[in-house]
Design a protein around this motif. Structure first.
Motif, PDB file in Angstrom:
ATOM      1  N   LEU A 272       0.823  -1.208   0.000  1.00  0.00           N
ATOM      2  CA  LEU A 272       0.000   0.000   0.000  1.00  0.00           C
ATOM      3  C   LEU A 272       0.854   1.254   0.000  1.00  0.00           C
ATOM      4  CD1 LEU A 272      -2.738  -1.020   2.607  1.00  0.00           C
ATOM      5  CD2 LEU A 272      -3.066  -0.703   0.156  1.00  0.00           C
ATOM      6  N   ALA A 273       1.761   1.342   0.982  1.00  0.00           N
ATOM      7  CA  ALA A 273       2.575   2.557   1.120  1.00  0.00           C
ATOM      8  C   ALA A 273       3.579   2.690  -0.023  1.00  0.00           C
ATOM      9  CB  ALA A 273       3.294   2.550   2.461  1.00  0.00           C
ATOM     10  N   GLY A 274       4.281   1.613  -0.337  1.00  0.00           N
ATOM     11  CA  GLY A 274       5.322   1.672  -1.367  1.00  0.00           C
ATOM     12  C   GLY A 274       4.775   2.011  -2.735  1.00  0.00           C
ATOM     13  N   THR A 275       3.703   1.324  -3.142  1.00  0.00           N
ATOM     14  CA  THR A 275       3.108   1.590  -4.455  1.00  0.00           C
ATOM     15  C   THR A 275       2.596   3.025  -4.538  1.00  0.00           C
ATOM     16  OG1 THR A 275       2.424  -0.732  -4.583  1.00  0.00           O
ATOM     17  CG2 THR A 275       1.407   0.794  -6.128  1.00  0.00           C
TER      18      THR A 275
ATOM     19  N   GLY B 185      -1.891  10.993  14.881  1.00  0.00           N
ATOM     20  CA  GLY B 185      -3.277  10.684  15.228  1.00  0.00           C
ATOM     21  C   GLY B 185      -3.478   9.199  15.489  1.00  0.00           C
ATOM     22  N   ILE B 186      -2.789   8.354  14.714  1.00  0.00           N
ATOM     23  CA  ILE B 186      -2.865   6.905  14.928  1.00  0.00           C
ATOM     24  C   ILE B 186      -2.251   6.528  16.270  1.00  0.00           C
ATOM     25  CG2 ILE B 186      -2.029   4.664  14.090  1.00  0.00           C
ATOM     26  CD1 ILE B 186      -2.187   5.838  11.246  1.00  0.00           C
ATOM     27  N   MET B 187      -1.101   7.139  16.568  1.00  0.00           N
ATOM     28  CA  MET B 187      -0.392   6.814  17.809  1.00  0.00           C
ATOM     29  C   MET B 187      -1.172   7.232  19.055  1.00  0.00           C
ATOM     30  SD  MET B 187       3.367   8.043  16.509  1.00  0.00           S
ATOM     31  CE  MET B 187       4.049   8.140  18.145  1.00  0.00           C
ATOM     32  N   THR B 188      -1.934   8.313  18.958  1.00  0.00           N
ATOM     33  CA  THR B 188      -2.641   8.837  20.130  1.00  0.00           C
ATOM     34  C   THR B 188      -4.127   8.482  20.127  1.00  0.00           C
ATOM     35  OG1 THR B 188      -3.006  10.945  18.970  1.00  0.00           O
ATOM     36  CG2 THR B 188      -1.042  10.769  20.358  1.00  0.00           C
ATOM     37  N   ASN B 189      -4.554   7.605  19.219  1.00  0.00           N
ATOM     38  CA  ASN B 189      -5.965   7.243  19.107  1.00  0.00           C
ATOM     39  C   ASN B 189      -6.362   6.308  20.250  1.00  0.00           C
ATOM     40  OD1 ASN B 189      -8.495   6.128  18.311  1.00  0.00           O
ATOM     41  ND2 ASN B 189      -8.035   6.691  16.204  1.00  0.00           N
ATOM     42  N   GLN B 190      -7.238   6.787  21.127  1.00  0.00           N
ATOM     43  CA  GLN B 190      -7.662   5.985  22.272  1.00  0.00           C
ATOM     44  C   GLN B 190      -8.518   4.798  21.852  1.00  0.00           C
ATOM     45  OE1 GLN B 190      -6.930   6.367  25.657  1.00  0.00           O
ATOM     46  NE2 GLN B 190      -5.398   7.793  24.915  1.00  0.00           N
ATOM     47  N   THR B 191      -9.277   4.952  20.783  1.00  0.00           N
ATOM     48  CA  THR B 191     -10.132   3.852  20.321  1.00  0.00           C
ATOM     49  C   THR B 191      -9.307   2.656  19.877  1.00  0.00           C
ATOM     50  OG1 THR B 191     -11.826   5.428  19.604  1.00  0.00           O
ATOM     51  CG2 THR B 191     -11.942   3.210  18.693  1.00  0.00           C
TER      52      THR B 191
ATOM     53  N   THR C 107      -0.918  -6.949  16.820  1.00  0.00           N
ATOM     54  CA  THR C 107      -1.099  -5.500  16.908  1.00  0.00           C
ATOM     55  C   THR C 107      -0.167  -4.771  15.953  1.00  0.00           C
ATOM     56  OG1 THR C 107      -1.685  -5.756  19.239  1.00  0.00           O
ATOM     57  CG2 THR C 107      -1.160  -3.544  18.490  1.00  0.00           C
ATOM     58  N   SER C 108       1.083  -5.217  15.862  1.00  0.00           N
ATOM     59  CA  SER C 108       2.045  -4.591  14.942  1.00  0.00           C
ATOM     60  C   SER C 108       1.574  -4.719  13.503  1.00  0.00           C
ATOM     61  CB  SER C 108       3.424  -5.233  15.109  1.00  0.00           C
ATOM     62  OG  SER C 108       3.909  -5.076  16.419  1.00  0.00           O
ATOM     63  N   MET C 109       1.032  -5.895  13.156  1.00  0.00           N
ATOM     64  CA  MET C 109       0.526  -6.101  11.799  1.00  0.00           C
ATOM     65  C   MET C 109      -0.619  -5.141  11.496  1.00  0.00           C
ATOM     66  SD  MET C 109      -1.501  -9.376  10.252  1.00  0.00           S
ATOM     67  CE  MET C 109      -2.903  -8.975  11.303  1.00  0.00           C
ATOM     68  N   VAL C 110      -1.553  -5.010  12.441  1.00  0.00           N
ATOM     69  CA  VAL C 110      -2.715  -4.139  12.240  1.00  0.00           C
ATOM     70  C   VAL C 110      -2.290  -2.689  12.059  1.00  0.00           C
ATOM     71  CG1 VAL C 110      -4.785  -3.202  13.344  1.00  0.00           C
ATOM     72  CG2 VAL C 110      -4.318  -5.655  13.461  1.00  0.00           C
ATOM     73  N   PHE C 111      -1.408  -2.216  12.921  1.00  0.00           N
ATOM     74  CA  PHE C 111      -1.029  -0.803  12.860  1.00  0.00           C
ATOM     75  C   PHE C 111      -0.122  -0.501  11.668  1.00  0.00           C
ATOM     76  CE2 PHE C 111      -2.838  -0.772  16.991  1.00  0.00           C
ATOM     77  CZ  PHE C 111      -3.183   0.544  17.251  1.00  0.00           C
ATOM     78  N   LEU C 112       0.688  -1.466  11.260  1.00  0.00           N
ATOM     79  CA  LEU C 112       1.518  -1.254  10.081  1.00  0.00           C
ATOM     80  C   LEU C 112       0.647  -1.154   8.829  1.00  0.00           C
ATOM     81  CD1 LEU C 112       4.519  -0.907   9.511  1.00  0.00           C
ATOM     82  CD2 LEU C 112       4.656  -3.343   8.995  1.00  0.00           C
ATOM     83  N   ILE C 113      -0.384  -1.988   8.756  1.00  0.00           N
ATOM     84  CA  ILE C 113      -1.327  -1.903   7.632  1.00  0.00           C
ATOM     85  C   ILE C 113      -2.065  -0.572   7.669  1.00  0.00           C
ATOM     86  CG2 ILE C 113      -3.431  -2.886   6.642  1.00  0.00           C
ATOM     87  CD1 ILE C 113      -2.468  -5.623   7.556  1.00  0.00           C
TER      88      ILE C 113
ATOM     89  N   ILE D  17      -0.974   2.284   8.827  1.00  0.00           N
ATOM     90  CA  ILE D  17      -0.064   3.338   8.355  1.00  0.00           C
ATOM     91  C   ILE D  17       0.060   3.295   6.831  1.00  0.00           C
ATOM     92  CG2 ILE D  17       2.346   4.093   8.363  1.00  0.00           C
ATOM     93  CD1 ILE D  17       2.463   3.164  11.306  1.00  0.00           C
ATOM     94  N   GLY D  18       0.230   2.092   6.287  1.00  0.00           N
ATOM     95  CA  GLY D  18       0.310   1.959   4.831  1.00  0.00           C
ATOM     96  C   GLY D  18      -0.961   2.431   4.151  1.00  0.00           C
ATOM     97  N   ALA D  19      -2.113   2.108   4.747  1.00  0.00           N
ATOM     98  CA  ALA D  19      -3.394   2.536   4.182  1.00  0.00           C
ATOM     99  C   ALA D  19      -3.557   4.048   4.251  1.00  0.00           C
ATOM    100  CB  ALA D  19      -4.546   1.847   4.920  1.00  0.00           C
TER     101      ALA D  19
END
Length: 455
Positions: A26-29, A57-63, A302-308, A310-312
């Motif tokens: 996602l991010a690279g393309t 915003g992702i890092m500080t998102n309480q949800t 969790t790392s997989m979810v957040f990395l996706i 960020i790419g998205a």
């Protein structure tokens, strides 16, 4: 310039089909495509200046903090053998009826879904515990595997669901974007709690449809099931209560606190994680090695979810910078049938993408693109979220790429053919599509409970 956004979307799909990791694809393309377009003056790199604020915003998102907590809760419950005790107790209650073991599997899967919210863990656990017993008692392999796969996907729709947590965050952003596009400045948003409440009636309705199918199948095809006289032992109440009490207590603490307005989903997830530790401790399944395994597994997921995510976010910025949002809006406006035609097309696209993409990728890639446009057309955000969740649940079962099929194939004995698994899930896919139609015809099945509780 809008056609470039369409080319970008096609390129990303091609890169994903080649097997590259989703986040990097996602991010690279998107970054490479934006760089090339910028050289020819077709993309304004100022759009990417918003990336640092997006990441912050992702890092500080309480949800989103609820994601690792719910994952931790599910993995800890898997280690505490709650499902094993539940299945043994339920089998004793319903084993006296033809199809009783299948009923037990569905009910235990429902309770596990309401306790863990993780599809893969539920499918693997139920496959290991119940599939050998079902085959031994004479269940047809296709029915047994179909029942287990379908039951495992209940974690997609029954709260607390990881999918609903992610959908809630994405739809909240899409709702605010839709309001900004219409020139409306409002603090209102879509909460994960609203989605949890809205999913309760559809989730229970789906369980009821599963049970109805089992009962009718037992009557029409008795040779597919066990002999009822095989299990007529006296029912013992105490083991049943001891098996039911832990997951029901955890459900009450997690969902009850959300419904009563005593806790946010993130706070309830923290309570659930702590409750799972207590249950594992009471079951004498908690050790330092178990805690280490659960924490490591939680970190990986969790790392997989957040990395996706960020790419998205990178992909979404580039897509919007190329005019993709305008392209989607113009296309939906030109569709025959108005809102109905647009919604039908989105549901069809999500269903087809479910063949090749995981629910996380679809949630982070497709929903931010179509969400603002659909919400600007007046669609209820909670109803839209539940419709997408049920649709994504269907994608878990759809051959040949259904993830629930892969999970069960990994633990099923070699005697069970993959073709039997494909045949077994087809009726349950039909049931889930039936539920989608019911929700489309009667939106109140989703909206009534949130409106009643929260006005």
């Amino acid at each position: 310039m809008e056609y470039l956004a369409l080319i970008l979307f096609v390129l990303v799909c091609l890169v994903l089909m080649l097997g590259y990791p989703v986040a990097y694809a996602l991010a690279g393309t998107a970054l490479l495509f934006a760089s090339v377009c910028a050289l020819f003056g077709a993309f304004d790199m100022a759009y990417l200046h918003a990336m640092p604020s997006r990441l912050y915003g992702i890092m500080t998102n309480q949800t989103l903090l609820a994601v690792p907590l719910f994952v931790f809760m599910g993995m800890m419950l898997e280690k505490s053998k709650v499902a094993e005790h539940l299945l043994a107790a339920m089998s004793q209650v319903f084993g006296r009826f033809r199809g009783g073991l299948a009923i037990s599997v569905i009910l235990v899967g429902m309770l596990m879904a309401a306790s863990t919210g993780i599809v893969g863990a539920t499918v693997v656990t139920m496959g290991l515990l119940s599939l050998p017993s079902m085959l031994k008692r004479g269940y047809h392999p296709s029915f047994a595997t179909g029942c287990i796969c379908a039951t495992g996907t209940l974690g997609q729709i029954i709260p607390p669901s990881i999918a609903l947590v992610l959908l809630g965050d994405v739809l909240s952003n899409a709702y605010q974007q839709a309001q900004l596009n219409m020139g409306i400045f409002s603090p209102d948003s879509v909460s994960v709690g609203d989605l949890f409440v809205g999913a309760m009636i559809p989730g229970l309705l789906l369980v009821g449809l599963y049970l109805t199918y089992v009962l009718f199948s037992a009557r029409l095809r008795p040779h597919w099931f066990e002999d009822a006289h095989e299990a007529r032992n006296a029912m013992r109440v105490k083991p049943l209560l001891m098996a039911l009490l832990p997951p029901l207590t955890l459900m009450l603490l997690v969902l009850g606190s959300i419904l009563a307005g005593l806790a946010t989903p993130t706070e309830a997830a923290g309570v659930g994680a702590m409750g799972a530790i207590v249950l594992a401790l009471l079951a004498k399944q908690l050790s330092l090695q178990t805690l280490k395994d659960v924490m490591l597994g939680t970190t990986k997921v969790t790392s997989m979810v957040f990395l996706i995510l960020i790419g998205a976010s990178v992909f979404s910025l580039v897509f919007r910078g190329l005019g993709g949002e305008t392209l989607i809006e113009d296309f939906f406006s030109a569709l025959p049938g108005g809102v109905f035609g647009a919604m039908l097309l989105v549901m069809l696209v999500i269903f087809l993408l479910g063949f090749i993409l995981d629910f996380i990728e679809i949630t982070f890639v497709v929903v931010p693109i179509v969400g603002p446009v659909l919400l600007a057309m007046g669609i209820d955000p909670v109803w839209l979220g539940i419709m997408i969740a049920v649709n994504l649940q269907t994608s878990f079962l759809t051959p040949p790429f259904g993830f629930a099929l892969f999970y069960l194939r990994g633990v099923a004995p070699a005697s069970v053919r993959t073709a039997d698994m494909y045949k077994g899930v087809i009726p349950f896919i039909g049931i889930q599509l039936m539920l989608l139609v019911m929700l489309a015809v009667w939106p109140a099945l989703v909206t009534w409970l949130p409106d009643t509780l929260y006005g």
